[in-house]
Write an enzyme that holds these catalytic residues in place. Structure first.
Site, short mmCIF file in Angstrom:
data_model
loop_
_atom_site.label_atom_id
_atom_site.label_comp_id
_atom_site.label_asym_id
_atom_site.label_seq_id
_atom_site.Cartn_x
_atom_site.Cartn_y
_atom_site.Cartn_z
N GLY A 118 0.74 -1.04 0.15
CA GLY A 118 -0.01 0.04 -0.09
C GLY A 118 0.77 1.08 0.33
O GLY A 118 2.06 1.06 0.46
N ASP B 32 0.64 -9.53 -6.45
CA ASP B 32 1.48 -9.98 -7.20
C ASP B 32 2.83 -10.42 -7.07
O ASP B 32 3.91 -9.54 -6.92
CB ASP B 32 1.74 -8.50 -8.49
N ASP C 254 5.70 -5.15 5.73
CA ASP C 254 5.64 -6.45 5.99
C ASP C 254 5.23 -7.61 4.23
O ASP C 254 6.66 -8.27 4.10
CB ASP C 254 4.50 -6.69 6.81
N THR D 296 5.54 2.15 6.02
CA THR D 296 3.94 1.70 6.23
C THR D 296 3.06 2.37 6.98
O THR D 296 3.70 3.02 7.90
CB THR D 296 3.78 0.36 7.01
N ASP E 7 1.35 1.95 8.39
CA ASP E 7 0.63 1.75 10.23
C ASP E 7 2.09 1.03 11.29
O ASP E 7 1.11 0.78 12.31
CB ASP E 7 0.33 -0.41 9.86
O1 F6P Z 1 -0.43 -1.81 5.02
C1 F6P Z 1 -1.27 -0.40 5.16
C2 F6P Z 1 -2.95 -0.49 5.09
O2 F6P Z 1 -3.06 0.60 5.29
C3 F6P Z 1 -3.71 -1.16 6.83
O3 F6P Z 1 -3.94 -0.73 7.43
C4 F6P Z 1 -5.39 -1.39 5.25
O4 F6P Z 1 -5.63 -2.65 6.35
C5 F6P Z 1 -4.30 -1.69 4.20
O5 F6P Z 1 -3.46 -1.18 4.13
C6 F6P Z 1 -5.31 -1.28 3.02
O6 F6P Z 1 -5.33 -1.89 1.44
P1 F6P Z 1 -6.03 -1.61 0.56
O7 F6P Z 1 -4.83 -0.50 -0.10
O8 F6P Z 1 -5.80 -2.98 -0.35
O9 F6P Z 1 -7.22 -1.37 0.06
#
Ligand code: F6P
Length: 359
Positions: free
Chosen positions: A11, A74, A114, A136, A138
């Site tokens: 992400g 991917d 991660d 991240t 998070d």
């Molecule tokens: O890993 C970061 C994160 O922002 C998480 O907190 C969240 O659940 C996820 O990405 C959401 O990802 P997506 O882009 O698939 O909606």
């Protein structure tokens, strides 16, 4: 060391471009060429590279997103492909090694969380020279004090809480803000304290709905007719489960979370009888310009990764320890997630501030 490749995986988050810029600038300083890989490991498998020079990174320091593109699916080791009309999962990690070798790349800089750094580690095990850069919102990566992107996400969530405060107070409502954080509640904890939340619910502490309701009731009894709750998307009630919106195939983590805010809102309205509204902050936390802290951290990470390559140190991740950027074995970073410990100093302070943590 003549040529580096760089990719952004997983992400997106504020500061990715700042890292790319720092890598290119530091590499230029040391007369090293840089190739960008498009869309994370997808581009590495498919051989989609682009040269990155100073002009390509000019002006991107404050820009959100990533000029390279990214994806949180991917995985080269389990790559989804359409073969004879059927979706099949194949190991294409050898294609990554071949593509890099054919372009004369000496080492790969993998900017990721991660999922992406786990892939980077597996590629390192196959002989690739890899350096990880911890990204991240998070902030759940082990072995570093902080990932870049986290601070900006906290700022965004805190701004949302400030705005919710004024409308909550005017309407005498309970306002719930659902923030990101799948397994780790760092964003909820930091934003909650910064935004003056009354209740903070994080994945590490399953919440007792009665405690939450009581906290709101007690505030009402003291004449505070509104309450602010921050809930991480991965929070769950005692004895309950995380709220999964749906499963997404091919993603590093197939669970698409979302909906705990709505569940909590319904449960609380029933129990307290107070009007409740829910805001899901979602991807606003991932977008936009990095703040000053993240621009500095991202720039330092980018420079440090190039320095590690120059020193010939691979299979490592650059990490923040106190005020220093150090190198740690990649395995330490992805071994397990960095969750909020129950004795975390900010968590303890939050309790002393009278914030209800739900337990
Ligand atoms: O890993 C970061 C994160 O922002 C998480 O907190 C969240 O659940 C996820 O990405 C959401 O990802 P997506 O882009 O698939 O909606």
């Amino acid at each position: 060391m003549r040529k580096l490749a760089v990719l952004t995986g997983g992400g997106d988050c504020p500061g990715l471009n700042a890292v790319i810029r720092a890598v290119v600038k530091a590499a230029y300083h040391h007369k090293i060429e840089v190739l960008g890989i498009r869309d994370g490991f997808r581009g590495a498998v498919e051989g989609e590279f682009m040269p990155l020079g100073l002009s390509d990174v000019s002006g991107i320091l404050p820009r959100g997103g990533t000029i390279l593109g990214t994806t949180n699916r991917d995985n080269p080791f389990a790559y989804e492909m359409k073969l004879n009309g059927l979706t099949q999962v194949v190991d294409r990690s050898d294609d990554v090694l071949r593509n890099l070798r054919e372009r004369g790349v000496d080492a790969l800089l993998a900017i990721g969380g991660d999922g992406s750094l786990n892939i980077a580690l597996k590629l390192a095990d196959k002989g690739l020279k890899v350096i990880g850069i911890p990204k991240t919102i998070d902030n759940d990566l082990m072995a570093t004090d902080q990932t870049f992107g986290f601070q900006t996400a906290v700022d965004t969530a805190q701004d949302a809480l400030d705005r919710l405060h004024t409308t909550a107070e005017s309407h005498h409502r309970v306002m719930i803000l659902e923030v990101m954080g799948r397994y780790a509640g760092w964003i909820a904890l930091y934003a909650g304290v910064a935004g003056g939340a009354d209740v903070i619910l994080i994945p590490e502490i399953p919440y007792n709905i009665d405690r939450v309701a009581l906290a709101i009731q007690q505030r009402a009894n003291q004449g505070k007719k509104f309450s602010i709750i921050v809930v991480a998307e991965g929070a769950k009630p005692l004895g309950g489960e995380m709220v999964v919106e749906r499963l997404v195939s091919g993603r590093f983590d197939p669970l698409k979370l979302g909906g705990i805010g709505a569940k909590l809102g319904n449960d609380l309205e029933e129990q307290c009888g107070m009007e409740t509204r829910v805001t899901v902050l979602g991807h606003l936390q991932r977008g936009g310009s990095p703040d000053a802290y993240d621009r500095v951290l991202s720039s330092r990470y980018g420079v440090a990764a190039v320095e590690a390559a120059l020193d010939g140190e691979f299979g490592v991740m650059v990490a923040l320890h106190g005020r220093d950027i150090v190198r740690v074995p990649l395995i330490q970073a992805v071994d397990r997630l960095k969750l909020v410990p129950l004795n975390d100093p900010l968590l303890l302070a939050a309790r002393e501030l009278g914030i209800e943590m739900g337990d």
